[in-house]
Design a protein around this motif. Structure first.
Motif, mmCIF file in Angstrom:
data_model
loop_
_atom_site.group_PDB
_atom_site.id
_atom_site.type_symbol
_atom_site.label_atom_id
_atom_site.label_comp_id
_atom_site.label_asym_id
_atom_site.label_seq_id
_atom_site.Cartn_x
_atom_site.Cartn_y
_atom_site.Cartn_z
ATOM 1 N N GLU A 68 0.838 -1.206 0.000
ATOM 2 C CA GLU A 68 0.000 0.000 0.000
ATOM 3 C C GLU A 68 0.870 1.253 0.000
ATOM 4 O OE1 GLU A 68 -3.366 2.506 0.148
ATOM 5 O OE2 GLU A 68 -3.091 0.405 -0.453
ATOM 6 N N ALA A 69 1.970 1.225 0.764
ATOM 7 C CA ALA A 69 2.888 2.360 0.800
ATOM 8 C C ALA A 69 3.560 2.560 -0.561
ATOM 9 C CB ALA A 69 3.949 2.150 1.883
ATOM 10 N N ILE A 70 3.902 1.454 -1.236
ATOM 11 C CA ILE A 70 4.482 1.560 -2.585
ATOM 12 C C ILE A 70 3.452 2.150 -3.542
ATOM 13 C CG2 ILE A 70 5.421 0.271 -4.535
ATOM 14 C CD1 ILE A 70 6.486 -1.784 -2.527
ATOM 15 N N LYS A 71 2.218 1.692 -3.408
ATOM 16 C CA LYS A 71 1.128 2.197 -4.256
ATOM 17 C C LYS A 71 0.952 3.700 -4.089
ATOM 18 C CE LYS A 71 -3.883 1.650 -4.867
ATOM 19 N NZ LYS A 71 -5.082 0.944 -4.345
ATOM 20 N N LEU A 72 1.095 4.182 -2.851
ATOM 21 C CA LEU A 72 0.940 5.606 -2.557
ATOM 22 C C LEU A 72 2.235 6.391 -2.786
ATOM 23 C CD1 LEU A 72 -1.171 5.313 0.726
ATOM 24 C CD2 LEU A 72 -1.997 5.875 -1.574
#
Length: 699
Positions: free
Chosen positions: A482-486
């Motif tokens: 999720e952090a990579i996505k954001l």
């Protein structure tokens, strides 16, 4: 005679080349800055001379000196790294020599000869689980053949055999064994120089401030110098961040190659075993220190390294590591049991590869370990007792532990440590199943049917426990994805389950991980329900009612824990302004918001004290603290200053609230699990007895 060392890998050569040219480019820019600063001194000096000679007065001298100082300070800032030294803090060390420790120095001589490098200038013992080679001067080590100092941690010697210690020393000297490796060390030293220029400015700032305080007019020129230097630092910092990341990539390759050198000398088995035990050894030593720091009886010791050895064996039993030749033997599979992640992201800022990466490369070399010296490494120190006592004192002092004369033997230490551990340990019969999860929110009343074909070995075997750890790993993976996505991770690619993905595909991979999480959650929930079915099917109604009451008590406590924790977390943002520097008006505004929301927080705290089940877990002094805070009219900030006593009261309330919530919830969870464990063990024993009788009658 030096051994034939492994050749430099293609990856290492590539990183050396890239880093070398980047460093050359940096110093080219740096040299231009220095030349410009020299030119600035000449120009400003000429200008200052013209002002002073035009009319020689007190004010023209002040102005001329101020103008000239701008160039001087900029030049000093740029060249001060030449005089920087990187001295080790020898206060926590003991210097030893060949006369006192001939066998250790003989081992060092063997390593130096095998690796083909220079002997160390000095050898020190430290208390740590570590060994390293260092210079006193980073700049001159790049130009002159300066000898290196070797530091060996007694905590390391205490947890290795002689051959393993040789492997670690060979790794350290391996960094300096070949010309191409020396290029890597030059890059390392160059990075230290850059860091010194940018960040080690305390002495320089003191000189600049003293000069600025000599006169109000001089202050203005000093301020101007500081502004120019700040601009130069900003440029250098951006450059350094880029260079540092490149250097870390090189550093990881340096570690791989130094490992290969050490493996060539001692073999795969010895090098692997030395590395794999390091984390356990470090944990044993740090928890020994924590015992003396935190135990309410304030014990003291003359030999903390005996405690370290005791805890290594204690943890070996806890983690089921066999003891071989007096030391715990740890395999790579033991490390992977609790973190078998499918998500791989290269940490561009890490100076070392992961332990798994290092061991895998060492094992691929597959070099036999011959003539292994299994003696504990401590045996080669003639004055071991003296070092243990001296370094124990240094280690405890460094950790600000001064517990007086209440000394405790190693045997009593282990007894008391195990007693403390028992308070925070769930029953062994559960095999760590509940270490990372809570008991299920299922009442026995919710079990509509009772299964009868379940057996005791179904619930807490390694396969079922691994489900829990795998679930925790997948949950962590989902957070990272999720952090990579954001775009909170600045990466281009990552690997998942052996396949490479671009960063913009993180959302797609997250869906895969979430599907895996659903499967694992369903399996764990099924196992939880089956365990309760097993208990319910084999106990009488009275025992069932007692168990059900404990389960419901746990439910209530967990619900309250979540409720009060949420209220606590909701209040925390209103005090965050106290930890940062803000204008006075902004602080006053934030303080007003705090006072307003504090009313609700105090109401929650009052309910917590007198109406919740947590009230029974509070000590008398904690109740006084909470009530004093509730009754207080704290302002926190007045007359443009924080009120330290009121801030301390708020901090103490937060600490005690967190402690009370956590400890009571833990005690309730442990109470339920202890009760279930007693039932489970008795039922399992009865089941085994019945099985034995059945087999006996059949035979």
């Amino acid at each position: 005679m030096a051994k034939t060392l492994p050749s430099i890998s293609r990856e290492y050569k590539k990183e050396v080349t890239n880093s070398f040219f980047l460093i050359l480019l940096f110093f080219l820019v740096y040299s231009i800055l220095i030349l410009l600063s020299v030119a600035l001194i000449i120009v400003l000096g000429y200008f200052a001379y013209q002002i002073i000679t035009f009319k020689f007065t007190y004010w023209t001298v002040i102005i001329g000196a101020g103008i000239f100082s701008i160039g001087i300070f900029i030049f000093i800032f740029l060249v001060k790294f030449i005089f920087s030294s990187f001295k080790d803090d020898n206060n926590s060390m003991i210097e030893i020599n060949r006369q006192h420790e001939p066998e250790l120095f003989q081992l060092i001589d063997e390593v130096v000869e095998d690796v083909g490098t220079q002997k160390p200038k000095k050898v020190f013992l430290s208390p740590d689980v570590n060994a390293f080679v260092s210079y006193n001067s980073a700049f001159w080590s790049m130009i002159l053949p300066i000898k290196k100092n070797l530091t060996i941690g007694l905590g390391l010697i205490n947890s290795t055999n002689v051959s393993e210690l040789k492997a670690i020393l060979a790794h350290e000297f391996g960094h300096f064994s070949q010309r191409s490796m020396k290029v890597g060390s030059y890059v390392n030293q160059a990075n230290k120089i850059i860091h010194s220029t940018l960040y080690d400015n305390e002495g320089f700032n003191d000189i600049l401030n003293k000069f600025a305080n000599t006169h109000a007019l001089i202050f203005l020129f000093a301020k101007f110098s500081f502004l120019i230097i700040t601009g130069i630092k900003w440029i250098l910092q951006k450059t350094y961040e880029f260079l540092y990341k490149k250097h870390m990539s090189l550093s990881r390759q340096m570690e791989f190659h130094a490992d290969a050198i050490a493996t060539t000398i001692v073999g795969t088995e010895v090098k692997s075993s030395a590395l794999l035990r390091l984390d356990l050894s470090e944990m044993a030593l740090s928890n020994s220190v924590n015992f003396y720091r935190n135990h309410p009886e304030k014990y003291n010791t003359k030999n903390i390294f005996e405690n370290q050895a005791s805890l290594m064996h204690f943890y070996a039993g806890e983690f089921r590591h066999p003891i071989v030749n007096g030391l715990p033997k740890i395999d790579l599979d033991d490390l992977n049991r609790y973190n078998n992640t499918k998500l791989i992201i290269e940490d561009q800022w890490a100076s070392h590869p992961t332990m798994q990466q290092r061991i895998e490369k060492i094992q691929k070399l597959n070099i036999p370990s011959e003539n292994i010296d299994h003696r504990l490494a401590t045996i080669i120190l003639k004055h071991l007792d003296q070092y243990e006592e001296t370094l124990t004192n240094k280690l405890l002092s460094a950790n600000d532990i001064r517990n007086g004369d209440h000394f405790i033997s190693s045997v009593h230490f282990l007894e008391k440590f195990e007693l403390e551990e028992t308070k925070y340990k769930f029953p062994e019969v559960f095999n760590s199943y509940y270490n990372q999860k809570n008991p299920p929110l299922i009442s026995l009343d919710d079990l509509k049917t009772v299964a009868t074909d379940l057996v005791a070995t179904d619930f807490f075997n390694d396969d079922k426990v691994n489900l829990v750890f795998e679930k925790a790993t997948v949950e962590s993976e989902i957070e990272i994805l999720e952090a990579i996505k954001l775009k909170q991770y600045q990466i281009k690619t990552f690997e998942y389950d052996g396949k490479k993905y671009f960063a913009n595909e993180a959302g797609k991979v997250k869906l895969i991980a979430e599907q895996q999480l659903e499967i694992l959650t369903a399996k764990i929930e099924e196992n939880d329900r089956n365990f309760l079915h097993f208990l319910a099917s084999k106990i009488d109604s009275e025992t069932r009612n007692i168990l059900n009451a404990r389960i419901k008590n746990y439910f209530t406590t967990e619900e309250s824990f979540e409720e009060y924790s949420a209220a606590f977390q909701e209040f925390l943002p209103y005090i965050s302004f106290m930890s940062i520097t803000l204008p006075v008006e902004e602080i006053r505004k934030k303080r007003f918001e705090l006072i307003e929301h504090e009313k609700d927080f105090k109401e929650m705290l009052t309910e917590f004290l007198y109406k919740s089940e947590f009230k029974t877990a509070m000590k008398a002094e904690d109740l006084i603290l909470f009530q004093t805070y509730i009754d207080s009219k704290n302002k926190y900030f007045e007359f443009d200053r924080y009120i330290d006593s009121e801030l301390q009261m708020l901090s103490d309330v937060f600490d005690k609230l967190t402690e009370t919530l956590s400890s009571h919830f833990y005690d309730t969870k442990k109470d339920l699990l202890d009760h279930e464990a007693d039932l489970f063990k008795s039922l399992s024993a009865a089941e085994n007895h019945s099985t034995v009788l059945a087999e006996s009658s059949n035979s």
